[in-house]
Design a protein around this motif. Structure first.
Motif, PDB file in Angstrom:
ATOM      1  N   LEU A  54       0.827  -1.198   0.000  1.00  0.00           N
ATOM      2  CA  LEU A  54       0.000   0.000   0.000  1.00  0.00           C
ATOM      3  C   LEU A  54       0.865   1.253   0.000  1.00  0.00           C
ATOM      4  CD1 LEU A  54      -2.850   1.152   0.036  1.00  0.00           C
ATOM      5  CD2 LEU A  54      -2.765   1.079   2.525  1.00  0.00           C
ATOM      6  N   TYR A  55       1.913   1.246   0.787  1.00  0.00           N
ATOM      7  CA  TYR A  55       2.794   2.416   0.824  1.00  0.00           C
ATOM      8  C   TYR A  55       3.421   2.676  -0.545  1.00  0.00           C
ATOM      9  CZ  TYR A  55       6.437   5.715   1.847  1.00  0.00           C
ATOM     10  OH  TYR A  55       7.229   6.825   1.810  1.00  0.00           O
ATOM     11  N   ARG A  56       3.852   1.631  -1.206  1.00  0.00           N
ATOM     12  CA  ARG A  56       4.449   1.800  -2.537  1.00  0.00           C
ATOM     13  C   ARG A  56       3.461   2.442  -3.509  1.00  0.00           C
ATOM     14  NH1 ARG A  56       7.149  -3.208  -1.495  1.00  0.00           N
ATOM     15  NH2 ARG A  56       5.372  -4.324  -2.346  1.00  0.00           N
ATOM     16  N   PHE A  60       1.836   7.378   1.368  1.00  0.00           N
ATOM     17  CA  PHE A  60       1.228   8.200   2.418  1.00  0.00           C
ATOM     18  C   PHE A  60       2.282   8.678   3.398  1.00  0.00           C
ATOM     19  CE2 PHE A  60       0.727   3.687   3.419  1.00  0.00           C
ATOM     20  CZ  PHE A  60       1.419   3.604   4.617  1.00  0.00           C
ATOM     21  N   ASP A  61       1.979   9.756   4.107  1.00  0.00           N
ATOM     22  CA  ASP A  61       2.918  10.276   5.096  1.00  0.00           C
ATOM     23  C   ASP A  61       2.300  10.297   6.491  1.00  0.00           C
ATOM     24  OD1 ASP A  61       1.151  12.356   4.798  1.00  0.00           O
ATOM     25  OD2 ASP A  61       2.638  13.844   4.261  1.00  0.00           O
ATOM     26  N   THR A  65       0.836   2.284   8.007  1.00  0.00           N
ATOM     27  CA  THR A  65      -0.300   1.823   7.216  1.00  0.00           C
ATOM     28  C   THR A  65      -1.590   1.954   8.010  1.00  0.00           C
ATOM     29  OG1 THR A  65       1.107   0.282   5.995  1.00  0.00           O
ATOM     30  CG2 THR A  65      -1.263  -0.178   6.008  1.00  0.00           C
ATOM     31  N   GLU A  66      -1.534   1.581   9.286  1.00  0.00           N
ATOM     32  CA  GLU A  66      -2.729   1.629  10.125  1.00  0.00           C
ATOM     33  C   GLU A  66      -3.281   3.046  10.223  1.00  0.00           C
ATOM     34  OE1 GLU A  66       0.171   0.230  11.024  1.00  0.00           O
ATOM     35  OE2 GLU A  66      -0.309  -1.894  11.258  1.00  0.00           O
ATOM     36  N   LYS A  67      -2.407   4.020  10.413  1.00  0.00           N
ATOM     37  CA  LYS A  67      -2.860   5.417  10.512  1.00  0.00           C
ATOM     38  C   LYS A  67      -3.455   5.896   9.190  1.00  0.00           C
ATOM     39  CE  LYS A  67       0.287   6.796  14.185  1.00  0.00           C
ATOM     40  NZ  LYS A  67       1.455   7.613  14.530  1.00  0.00           N
TER      41      LYS A  67
END
Length: 86
Positions: A54-56, A60-61, A65-67
């Motif tokens: 998901l990050y790739r 997101f910053d 991932t949970e946040k």
């Protein structure tokens, strides 16, 4: 999480995130109903997502991932409580 990758990635059009919010609130598309189910599952048990995938896609910053997933839920479904993690 393909939908998040489409609408939330850095290369997406400026209005893409707003478009995603609109789609999520309409609720008349099966694809969005499925997305909501998948998002709920990912929030409840983020270990089900492949690590860093998901990050790739989204980059997101939020710090984790949970946040990110919890923020996405609050943005898309503001009248519904965020699902609780196990």
């Amino acid at each position: 999480m393909r939908i998040a990758g489409t609408y939330c990635r850095p290369e997406a059009d400026e209005d893409a995130y707003d478009d995603l919010k609109t789609l999520a609130r309409r609720g008349d598309r099966q694809e969005m109903a499925d997305f909501k189910i998948d998002l709920r599952k990912a929030i409840v048990d983020p270990s089900e997502l492949p690590e860093w995938e998901l990050y790739r896609e989204v980059q997101f910053d939020d710090g984790s991932t949970e946040k990110f997933l919890r923020r996405l839920w609050r943005d898309l479904y503001p009248d519904e409580p965020v699902p609780e993690q196990r």
